[in-house]
Design a protein around this motif. Structure first.
Motif, PDB file in Angstrom:
ATOM      1  N   MET A   1       0.824  -1.205   0.000  1.00 51.24           N
ATOM      2  CA  MET A   1       0.000   0.000   0.000  1.00 51.24           C
ATOM      3  C   MET A   1       0.864   1.264   0.000  1.00 51.24           C
ATOM      4  SD  MET A   1      -2.869  -1.279   2.776  1.00 51.24           S
ATOM      5  CE  MET A   1      -3.601   0.350   2.904  1.00 51.24           C
ATOM      6  N   LEU A   2       1.954   1.258   0.778  1.00 56.76           N
ATOM      7  CA  LEU A   2       2.858   2.409   0.798  1.00 56.76           C
ATOM      8  C   LEU A   2       3.496   2.627  -0.564  1.00 56.76           C
ATOM      9  CD1 LEU A   2       4.400   4.627   2.315  1.00 56.76           C
ATOM     10  CD2 LEU A   2       6.092   2.894   2.964  1.00 56.76           C
ATOM     11  N   GLY A   3       3.873   1.553  -1.230  1.00 58.07           N
ATOM     12  CA  GLY A   3       4.462   1.675  -2.560  1.00 58.07           C
ATOM     13  C   GLY A   3       3.499   2.274  -3.560  1.00 58.07           C
ATOM     14  N   VAL A   4       2.243   1.865  -3.511  1.00 56.57           N
ATOM     15  CA  VAL A   4       1.231   2.407  -4.427  1.00 56.57           C
ATOM     16  C   VAL A   4       1.056   3.911  -4.203  1.00 56.57           C
ATOM     17  CG1 VAL A   4      -1.221   2.392  -5.016  1.00 56.57           C
ATOM     18  CG2 VAL A   4       0.002   0.229  -4.720  1.00 56.57           C
ATOM     19  N   VAL A   5       0.936   4.330  -2.940  1.00 48.86           N
ATOM     20  CA  VAL A   5       0.713   5.743  -2.621  1.00 48.86           C
ATOM     21  C   VAL A   5       1.909   6.595  -3.048  1.00 48.86           C
ATOM     22  CG1 VAL A   5       0.409   7.398  -0.734  1.00 48.86           C
ATOM     23  CG2 VAL A   5      -0.885   5.260  -0.737  1.00 48.86           C
TER      24      VAL A   5
ATOM     25  N   ILE B   1       2.682  -6.756  -4.181  1.00 49.71           N
ATOM     26  CA  ILE B   1       3.232  -7.083  -2.860  1.00 49.71           C
ATOM     27  C   ILE B   1       2.101  -7.377  -1.880  1.00 49.71           C
ATOM     28  CG2 ILE B   1       4.619  -6.240  -0.939  1.00 49.71           C
ATOM     29  CD1 ILE B   1       6.165  -4.517  -2.872  1.00 49.71           C
ATOM     30  N   SER B   2       1.065  -6.545  -1.918  1.00 49.86           N
ATOM     31  CA  SER B   2      -0.079  -6.767  -1.037  1.00 49.86           C
ATOM     32  C   SER B   2      -0.757  -8.095  -1.336  1.00 49.86           C
ATOM     33  CB  SER B   2      -1.085  -5.614  -1.178  1.00 49.86           C
ATOM     34  OG  SER B   2      -0.526  -4.395  -0.726  1.00 49.86           O
ATOM     35  N   LEU B   3      -0.817  -8.480  -2.617  1.00 47.13           N
ATOM     36  CA  LEU B   3      -1.418  -9.762  -2.985  1.00 47.13           C
ATOM     37  C   LEU B   3      -0.619 -10.928  -2.397  1.00 47.13           C
ATOM     38  CD1 LEU B   3      -3.563 -11.306  -4.576  1.00 47.13           C
ATOM     39  CD2 LEU B   3      -2.048 -11.214  -6.576  1.00 47.13           C
TER      40      LEU B   3
END
Length: 493
Positions: free
Chosen positions: A124-128, A222-224
């Motif tokens: 999630m941090l990477g996406v943001v 990554i979250s997946l």
């Protein structure tokens, strides 16, 4: 859970029905059989996690990020090569403090899980962070650096978490330690090959900021991984004892690190990385310069780096199939020597000696990049196997992260040292008169670690086993709960 059971049962049945590919068929079926074997022994979700993190996120995503950042700093932020070298070191700081993330994953479970939540949160941090830098048209340099640092933080947390899984399996399945490092490296190399091959095209079509927007997809993966990873849930975890567990983990790390079998190769890792000064930014600016350099297009730059990924891939294959049982000291001697000699190809290129022999710039640099990356991979593969076997039980993620952060700190020192060298020699966006001298100094320093080979073990890194007698005597009672929790994870994998 039913789906996982069916997949695992199918894998086991397939392996039982096939004693292994033989003869010429091994070229095709061999890799498939190898993947099936790892999926059965380690669990398919572990293999999926390694391929996703190393192959797609770090390999493909890392390649896109590297080329995108190069052009973003050069064309959007318009900084000097020495400054870009320093900024790349700043954004890599999350990789240097990896032991902190490893310590969290080892001793602080979230909702009863030690690995899965960290995958989910880092994704999630990477996406943001990637969305932030891609959606702002005129982002100030300081905020751009912060966004890139946050993206590296997401990658570092995911990396240390999957490294913990690799370290656990290397201890529970010591005969497969080299296979797991090969899986990591081959996934990374193949992903890097694909990423570099398409990076120049995407930079040309959508620009550096558009590439950062695409990087939200590997980050989401990554979250997946966190959602699918098979991991037992820790029940009734005593969060009020976290401080004691941090103290126990730190004590265990120090007890292990001060052993000569550990600190000596760690010292070699750091010195050999630091002295190989990183002057890649100076070379990149020269590659794309229309007056002094060959003025490569964005597509050409991407293809050049993709050849480096091929070299890295071939190095991993060569190590896995031919060199994995060779003496560590012999391997490091020859690879360190060849690494310094391969750097002379850059010196020949800058002096345009290749043109005197009728070799085009593009062909010459492609050969040089592939050779250098293959040798670099051969240098690090046995050290990675050794590091995975140095991890004490109970703090695998933390200690493996500590060992890797030593190399990352060496990379930071190398990057800042290279930036200082470029600044002293006045290598700028348009001035490259002394770039050859920077290359020569780097190449000489690359072979200097040969006098420190006495720091590393002589034997086969696959046969090395860490002695934990002192650790068991001094901290067995303190670490019994932590070790039992980790062993339960080992059994699951």
């Amino acid at each position: 859970m039913v789906l996982e059971a069916n997949i695992e049962e199918a894998c086991i049945k397939a392996v039982e029905e096939d004693d292994g590919p033989k003869g010429v068929c091994y070229c095709f079926w061999g890799p498939i059989y190898w993947f099936k074997m790892l999926a059965v022994e380690m669990h398919w979700s572990f293999v999926f996690g390694v391929v996703s993190i190393y192959g797609i996120n770090q390999g493909l995503g890392g390649a896109l990020s590297r080329i995108g950042t190069e052009y973003y700093m050069k064309d959007v932020q318009r900084v000097q090569p020495s400054e870009a070298q320093v900024y790349s070191g700043i954004t890599s700081i999350p990789w240097i403090i990896k032991p902190i993330w490893g310590l969290l994953t080892d001793v602080v479970p979230i909702l009863g899980y030690r690995r899965r939540p960290y995958f989910i949160l880092s994704g999630m941090l990477g996406v943001v962070s990637m969305l932030f830098i891609s959606l702002h048209s005129k982002l100030q340099l300081v905020f751009a650096i912060l966004a890139l640092t946050a993206g590296n933080l997401a990658g570092a947390v995911a990396d240390v978490t999957v490294d913990a899984c690799v370290a656990q399996n290397s201890i529970s399945h010591p005969s497969r330690a080299a296979d797991m490092q090969s899986l990591c490296t081959l996934s990374y190399s193949f992903g890097g090959l694909l990423g570099f091959s398409i990076s120049g095209v995407f930079i040309h079509l959508i620009g550096p900021k558009g590439v950062f927007g695409l990087l939200t997809l590997p980050a989401a993966l990554i979250s997946l991984v966190g959602i699918l990873l098979s991991e037992p849930q820790v029940s009734n975890f005593a969060y009020n004892e976290v401080n004691r567990k941090f103290h126990d983990a730190a004590k265990s790390m120090w007890t292990t690190l001060k052993g000569p079998d550990v600190w000596r190769p760690c010292l070699y890792m750091y010195i050999s990385t630091t002295v190989s000064l990183n002057i890649n930014e100076g070379l990149f600016y020269w590659y794309t310069d229309s007056k002094e350099g060959p003025s490569f297009s964005k597509e050409a730059v991407g293809y050049i780096f993709s050849m480096g990924a091929i070299g890295s891939f071939l190095g991993a294959l060569l190590y896995q199939n031919v060199l994995k049982n060779q003496s560590l000291r012999d391997m490091l001697f020859w690879t360190q020597l060849l690494f310094g000699l391969a750097g002379m190809l850059d010196l020949m290129l800058v002096h345009r000696m290749n043109l005197r022999f009728g070799i085009p710039d593009y062909l010459f640099i492609v050969i040089g990049e592939a050779v250098s990356q293959m040798i670099y991979r051969l240098k690090w593969m046995p050290l990675l196997v050794l590091c995975s076997k140095l991890c004490p039980s109970g703090i695998e993620g933390t200690f493996f992260a500590l060992l890797m952060s030593i190399g990352n700190f060496g990379d930071l020192s190398s990057s800042w040292g290279g930036g200082l060298l470029l600044h002293v020699l006045n290598v700028t966006r348009i001035k490259f008169e002394d770039l050859w001298l920077a290359i020569l100094i780097r190449n000489i320093l690359r072979v200097s670690p040969l006098c420190l080979l006495f720091l590393v073990p002589k034997g086969d890194p696959n046969a090395f086993m860490l002695s934990t007698k002192d650790e068991a005597e001094t901290s067995e009672s303190d670490n019994i709960e932590l070790a039992s929790l980790i062993h339960s994870v080992d059994d699951k994998f």
